[in-house]
Design a protein around this motif. Structure first.
Motif, short mmCIF file in Angstrom:
data_model
loop_
_atom_site.label_atom_id
_atom_site.label_comp_id
_atom_site.label_asym_id
_atom_site.label_seq_id
_atom_site.Cartn_x
_atom_site.Cartn_y
_atom_site.Cartn_z
N UNK A 1 0.83 -1.20 0.00
CA UNK A 1 0.00 0.00 0.00
C UNK A 1 0.87 1.26 0.00
N UNK A 2 1.86 1.30 0.87
CA UNK A 2 2.73 2.49 0.91
C UNK A 2 3.55 2.62 -0.36
N UNK A 3 4.10 1.52 -0.86
CA UNK A 3 4.95 1.59 -2.04
C UNK A 3 4.17 1.92 -3.31
N UNK A 4 2.88 1.63 -3.31
CA UNK A 4 2.05 1.87 -4.50
C UNK A 4 0.99 2.92 -4.24
N UNK A 5 1.22 3.77 -3.27
CA UNK A 5 0.21 4.77 -2.90
C UNK A 5 -0.18 5.68 -4.06
N UNK A 6 0.78 6.03 -4.89
CA UNK A 6 0.47 6.92 -6.01
C UNK A 6 -0.49 6.25 -6.99
N UNK B 1 -3.89 5.94 -5.68
CA UNK B 1 -4.51 7.24 -5.49
C UNK B 1 -4.83 7.51 -4.01
N UNK B 2 -3.85 7.23 -3.15
CA UNK B 2 -4.01 7.55 -1.73
C UNK B 2 -2.83 8.40 -1.27
N UNK B 3 -3.07 9.19 -0.25
CA UNK B 3 -2.03 10.03 0.33
C UNK B 3 -1.34 9.20 1.43
N UNK B 4 -0.05 8.86 1.26
CA UNK B 4 0.64 8.04 2.26
C UNK B 4 0.78 8.72 3.62
N UNK B 5 0.58 10.04 3.66
CA UNK B 5 0.66 10.76 4.93
C UNK B 5 -0.67 10.73 5.70
N UNK B 6 -1.69 10.12 5.11
CA UNK B 6 -3.01 10.06 5.76
C UNK B 6 -3.48 8.62 5.94
N UNK B 7 -2.56 7.69 6.00
CA UNK B 7 -2.90 6.29 6.20
C UNK B 7 -3.16 6.04 7.69
N UNK B 8 -4.26 5.36 7.98
CA UNK B 8 -4.64 5.02 9.35
C UNK B 8 -4.67 3.51 9.49
N UNK C 1 12.32 1.28 6.25
CA UNK C 1 11.35 1.92 5.37
C UNK C 1 10.93 3.25 5.99
N UNK C 2 10.65 4.20 5.17
CA UNK C 2 10.27 5.52 5.66
C UNK C 2 8.76 5.70 5.59
N UNK C 3 8.02 4.74 6.16
CA UNK C 3 6.56 4.77 6.14
C UNK C 3 6.05 4.73 7.57
N UNK C 4 4.93 5.39 7.78
CA UNK C 4 4.31 5.37 9.09
C UNK C 4 2.86 5.80 8.96
N UNK C 5 1.96 5.17 9.70
CA UNK C 5 0.57 5.65 9.68
C UNK C 5 0.47 6.98 10.44
#
Length: 88
Positions: A28-33, A36-43, A66-70
């Protein structure tokens, strides 16, 4: 909204469910674009065992390179710990 289909116990041993969910989260994070989701608004959300998995996914991301975080954890009566030597 995404809800990963993960392996369940007792048919599948630990940590099968956690590995399945982590692969889904990374996807989900790697394919957010393209999703069509904003990776900074993942819950991350879950109830009971799902709440434990949500916390586990956050922690695995925190420990990873990885530089991802909900942006939020929404937990409904999560299974976060049990001590068999405590009061009953």
């Amino acid at each position: 909204m995404f809800a990963p289909d993960y392996r369940l116990a007792p048919e599948h041993a630990f940590p099968g469910s956690q590995l399945d969910c982590f692969e889904a989260v990374k996807y989900i994070f790697e394919n957010s674009k393209s999703l069509n989701i904003n990776p900074e608004k993942v819950i991350f959300t879950g109830d009971s065992a799902g709440g434990m998995l949500a916390v586990n996914m956050w922690y695995r991301l925190y420990l990873s390179e990885l530089n991802y975080s909900p942006c939020l954890l929404s937990l409904l009566y999560p299974c976060l710990g049990y001590r068999s030597d405590g009061p009953r």
